[in-house]
Motif scaffolding. Structure first.
Motif, PDB file in Angstrom:
ATOM      1  N   ASP A  72     105.728 104.280 -46.437  1.00 40.56           N
ATOM      2  CA  ASP A  72     105.097 104.025 -45.145  1.00 40.56           C
ATOM      3  C   ASP A  72     105.609 102.700 -44.601  1.00 40.56           C
ATOM      4  O   ASP A  72     105.910 101.788 -45.369  1.00 40.56           O
TER       5      ASP A  72
ATOM      6  N   ASP B 126      88.293 102.388 -42.643  1.00 39.40           N
ATOM      7  CA  ASP B 126      89.558 103.113 -42.438  1.00 39.40           C
ATOM      8  C   ASP B 126      90.323 103.069 -43.760  1.00 39.40           C
ATOM      9  O   ASP B 126      90.822 102.031 -44.154  1.00 39.40           O
ATOM     10  N   THR B 127      90.380 104.204 -44.439  1.00 36.24           N
ATOM     11  CA  THR B 127      90.930 104.213 -45.803  1.00 36.24           C
ATOM     12  C   THR B 127      92.381 104.660 -45.817  1.00 36.24           C
ATOM     13  O   THR B 127      92.687 105.788 -45.446  1.00 36.24           O
TER      14      THR B 127
ATOM     15  N   THR C  64      98.104 111.398 -51.452  1.00 37.24           N
ATOM     16  CA  THR C  64      97.944 112.384 -52.526  1.00 37.24           C
ATOM     17  C   THR C  64      98.321 111.736 -53.856  1.00 37.24           C
ATOM     18  O   THR C  64      97.657 111.927 -54.874  1.00 37.24           O
TER      19      THR C  64
HETATM   20  C1  WT7 Z   1     100.103 109.595 -45.854  1.00 38.43           C
HETATM   21  C2  WT7 Z   1      99.610 110.304 -47.080  1.00 38.43           C
HETATM   22  C3  WT7 Z   1      95.115 110.685 -48.744  1.00 38.43           C
HETATM   23  C4  WT7 Z   1      94.731 110.833 -47.416  1.00 38.43           C
HETATM   24  C5  WT7 Z   1      95.145 112.106 -46.736  1.00 38.43           C
HETATM   25  C6  WT7 Z   1      96.615 112.241 -46.512  1.00 38.43           C
HETATM   26  C7  WT7 Z   1      99.126 108.510 -44.028  1.00 38.43           C
HETATM   27  C8  WT7 Z   1      96.748 108.265 -44.816  1.00 38.43           C
HETATM   28  C9  WT7 Z   1      96.053 106.603 -43.601  1.00 38.43           C
HETATM   29  C10 WT7 Z   1      95.391 105.533 -42.917  1.00 38.43           C
HETATM   30  C11 WT7 Z   1      97.406 105.094 -41.784  1.00 38.43           C
HETATM   31  C12 WT7 Z   1      97.415 106.837 -43.289  1.00 38.43           C
HETATM   32  C13 WT7 Z   1     100.194 107.629 -44.621  1.00 38.43           C
HETATM   33  C14 WT7 Z   1     100.310 108.128 -46.045  1.00 38.43           C
HETATM   34  N1  WT7 Z   1      97.808 107.888 -44.062  1.00 38.43           N
HETATM   35  N2  WT7 Z   1      95.686 107.502 -44.547  1.00 38.43           N
HETATM   36  N3  WT7 Z   1      94.099 105.241 -43.151  1.00 38.43           N
HETATM   37  N4  WT7 Z   1      96.114 104.808 -42.021  1.00 38.43           N
HETATM   38  N5  WT7 Z   1      98.081 106.086 -42.390  1.00 38.43           N
HETATM   39  O1  WT7 Z   1      97.266 112.312 -47.741  1.00 38.43           O
HETATM   40  O2  WT7 Z   1      98.969 114.037 -47.240  1.00 38.43           O
HETATM   41  O3  WT7 Z   1      99.270 112.458 -49.176  1.00 38.43           O
HETATM   42  O4  WT7 Z   1      99.488 111.668 -46.799  1.00 38.43           O
HETATM   43  O5  WT7 Z   1      99.113 109.699 -44.835  1.00 38.43           O
HETATM   44  O6  WT7 Z   1     101.396 107.856 -43.940  1.00 38.43           O
HETATM   45  O7  WT7 Z   1     101.549 107.866 -46.650  1.00 38.43           O
HETATM   46  P1  WT7 Z   1      98.784 112.682 -47.803  1.00 38.43           P
END
Ligand code: WT7
Length: 631
Positions: free
Chosen positions: A499, A412-413, A417
């Motif tokens: 977060d 779970d990564t 962005t």
């Molecule tokens: C936000 C970033 C880079 C991945 C795609 C989304 C949430 C992302 C997880 C995870 C819990 C997560 C966070 C983060 N998020 N991966 N594994 N567990 N929350 O990229 O659009 O830049 O969003 O996605 O809230 O801040 P993004």
């Protein structure tokens, strides 16, 4: 925030332990040991990672930190496409498949590493001939087709900065991104395919380039039937351009700190943020994490279901896997068309061994039931991975039992962005704790902190922060450095992820969700501001506010509250009008699931809408402190 706020019990951890052979055979080996090696010598750790790619000229320092700006691999010169393509062609992978692509209608394409290099080179030559130079911005607005990847890599080949805009965005969203980036060329496809239907993209581009004076040409990849006509002088055909060029293009020698691409992400206020990533650090970060986190090996068939239009696609469909010389499978196929078995059929047909998807997809499969996945032999799978939002324990367990057959680790990564690469996860072979993303990977120092940036004690919640620069971190926000600085000044000189998270007693971190007004719908990050301004641009709407409400499949759904202008009456017809209006301006992903017409909205005395109060009311919770509200 207290422990009781979270559904996962902190005191009785439940772990899933992969077979020891996973750890023995993984690239990372023992996680704790690897992490300690990094802590003992961070620069040495990253120097070793940087040695896993090829440099035209060596760098003379690993990192220089001039708060809040980091520079990595100083004075090193490289080209990421040399590392993604030429290097493999030269080292025995010329005839290895780089890309397997499958279209919605079952059409298939494959590119070996040498074929991909020839296509990328020819298209790079075409861009050059059109006058695209190092540093120029190129907007790519395409569906999930090989030409999208070719366009991205061709830009990187010549040092042009690509700005990929997800093919599901509407006119306003695209126009805003073209204008902010000052893109010189827009590359598009005439249509994208969705559940058997052609969706016209070209008319959206035609509208979006009005008032975008930087655009000199539009390149159209024509795939629909009948073939669309190219009207104005500035419209050119993708393959006509590509086919008249020679199939070798010398890669531009890029400084490690030159921008590689910009990618827009939603902001909490106003316009989206153009996140800038740099050539050297991004290459090192994505090469490293694809290899060590996803554990990609020579014989794997790797499938990440993200659209290359998002960061997950940039890092883990395109750059990371190709840097590792992997065989990448990708598809335009949605998970429910022609039926809910299609993705499992594709895993079987292509022998996919690493499968990287999103919680929203897993929850959808859970809802329709395992009778779909049970029909197919999934024994090729070796590693499962998730990204985009928290992977709730129920979804973890379903994925683990029904897809991984109690055998495959789930990685779970957590990342963003802005981070460019994975930051927190449970590495392959380590004990997995459902509900928790895991621990910072070697190379990353992460923590849960309070508002003053002080580390909270285990068992408590707070803000997720990163305490040390990392190679693939964003370098700035395009045209808005002030917004970049905010990432580092909000939590006392730490990087704030914005977060909320909880620190477990075992060091695992549970990510709960956003601490700001972004809503994550089906893994897509949506800014309340963008949706609200789309709503108020409709003639009937005076004011609007949107919030996220929990949804069993998508994680969240958008609910909109609107105050109508005098003379307009709230009706179901108007609701569907408004939904359509948001669809056309921002895109289908931003469409409110529900709209409620109201007479007033909760506001602060300074006029800022307090979405927290709307949300609390909606969910029947205590709205908290309302003393600063207007009335
Ligand atoms: C936000 C970033 C880079 C991945 C795609 C989304 C949430 C992302 C997880 C995870 C819990 C997560 C966070 C983060 N998020 N991966 N594994 N567990 N929350 O990229 O659009 O830049 O969003 O996605 O809230 O801040 P993004």
């Amino acid at each position: 925030m207290t422990e009781q706020d979270f559904s996962v019990p902190l005191d009785a951890p439940k772990y899933y332990r992969p077979d020891p052979s996973y750890r023995e055979q993984s690239w990372i080996g023992d996680y704790e040991e690897a992490y300690q090696r990094f802590i003992a010598d961070p620069d040495g750790f990253w120097r070793e990672r940087a040695a896993e790619i090829e440099w035209f000229e060596p760098f003379d320092r690993v990192m220089e930190w001039d708060f809040p700006y980091a520079r990595w691999f100083l004075n090193g010169k490289l080209n990421i496409t040399h590392n993604c393509l030429d290097r493999h062609v030269q080292k025995g992978r010329a005839n290895k498949v780089a890309l397997f692509w499958r279209g919605e209608q079952g059409e298939e394409k494959a590119y070996t590493y040498s074929q991909l290099l020839r296509n990328v080179s020819a298209f790079a030559n075409a861009l050059k001939r059109m006058g695209v130079k190092k540093g120029d911005r190129v907007c790519i607005y395409m569906p999930v087709v090989p030409e999208q990847v070719i366009a991205m890599l061709a830009c990187a080949r010549i040092g042009a900065v690509h700005s990929v805009v997800f093919g599901g965005f509407g006119v306003n969203a695209l126009n805003q991104r073209i204008r902010d980036s000052g893109s010189k060329v827009v590359i598009t496809s005439d249509v994208s395919m969705r559940r058997g239907k052609e969706i016209q993209l070209k008319p959206i581009v035609e509208e979006a380039v009005v008032n975008a004076p930087s655009v000199e040409a539009i390149i159209v990849h024509r795939r629909g039937t009948p073939m669309v006509e190219l009207h104005s002088e500035i419209e050119l055909d993708f393959y006509e351009l590509l086919e008249r060029e020679s199939n070798y293009c010398e890669p531009e020698s890029m400084d490690a700190e030159d921008p590689l691409f910009l990618l827009y992400t939603s902001g909490t206020t106003g316009s989206p943020k153009g996140i800038i990533h740099a050539c050297g650090g991004y290459a090192v970060g994505t090469q490293y994490t694809t290899k060590y986190v996803l554990d990609v090996k020579e014989d794997d068939v790797y499938w990440c279901t993200a659209d290359p239009g998002w960061i997950t696609g940039h890092s883990y469909v395109v750059y990371g896997p190709l840097l590792n010389g992997a065989t990448v499978f990708f598809t335009e196929t949605t998970p429910d068309f022609p039926d809910h078995g299609i993705w499992w059929k594709l895993i079987r047909d292509y022998g996919v061994s690493i499968f990287y998807t999103a919680p929203t997809a897993i929850r959808m499969f859970m809802r329709v039931g395992e009778q779909w996945s049970d029909r197919y032999d999934l024994s090729s799978l070796r590693v499962l991975a998730s990204v985009g939002e928290p992977l709730n324990p129920e979804a973890f367990e379903w994925f683990y039992h029904h897809i991984g057959k109690d055998r495959c680790p789930i990685v779970d990564t957590w990342w963003q962005t802005e981070t460019g690469m994975h930051m927190i996860t449970t590495m392959v072979g380590e004990p997995m704790r459902p509900g928790f993303a895991g621990k910072p990977i070697p190379g990353v120092v992460a923590d849960v902190v309070d508002m003053d940036g002080r580390s909270v004690e285990a068992g408590n919640g707070g803000f997720l922060a990163i305490k040390r620069p990392w190679p693939s971190m964003l370098r700035t926000v395009y045209n808005d450095d002030e917004r970049y600085r905010k990432y580092w000044t909000t939590l006392d000189s730490l990087y704030t992820a914005t977060d909320l998270a909880v620190k477990g007693h075992d060091g695992n971190i549970m990510v709960i969700g956003r601490a700001d007004d972004l809503i994550i719908v089906a893994g897509h990050n949506i800014g309340t501001a963008e949706v609200e301004s789309a709503l108020v641009s409709h003639e009937a709407v005076a004011e609007a506010a949107v919030i996220g409400v929990p949804d069993p499949v998508k994680g969240n759904q958008i609910k909109a509250f609107a105050i109508l202008k005098d003379g307009y009456a709230g009706s179901d017809r108007l609701k569907s009008d408004l939904r359509y209006h948001v669809r056309m301006t921002v895109g289908p992903i931003a469409m409110p699931g529900e709209i409620e017409f109201v007479d007033s909205l909760p506001k602060t005395r300074s006029g800022k809408i307090v979405r927290r109060v709307l949300r609390a009311k909606e969910l029947g919770m205590d709205p908290g402190d309302t003393s600063t509200l207007e009335d």
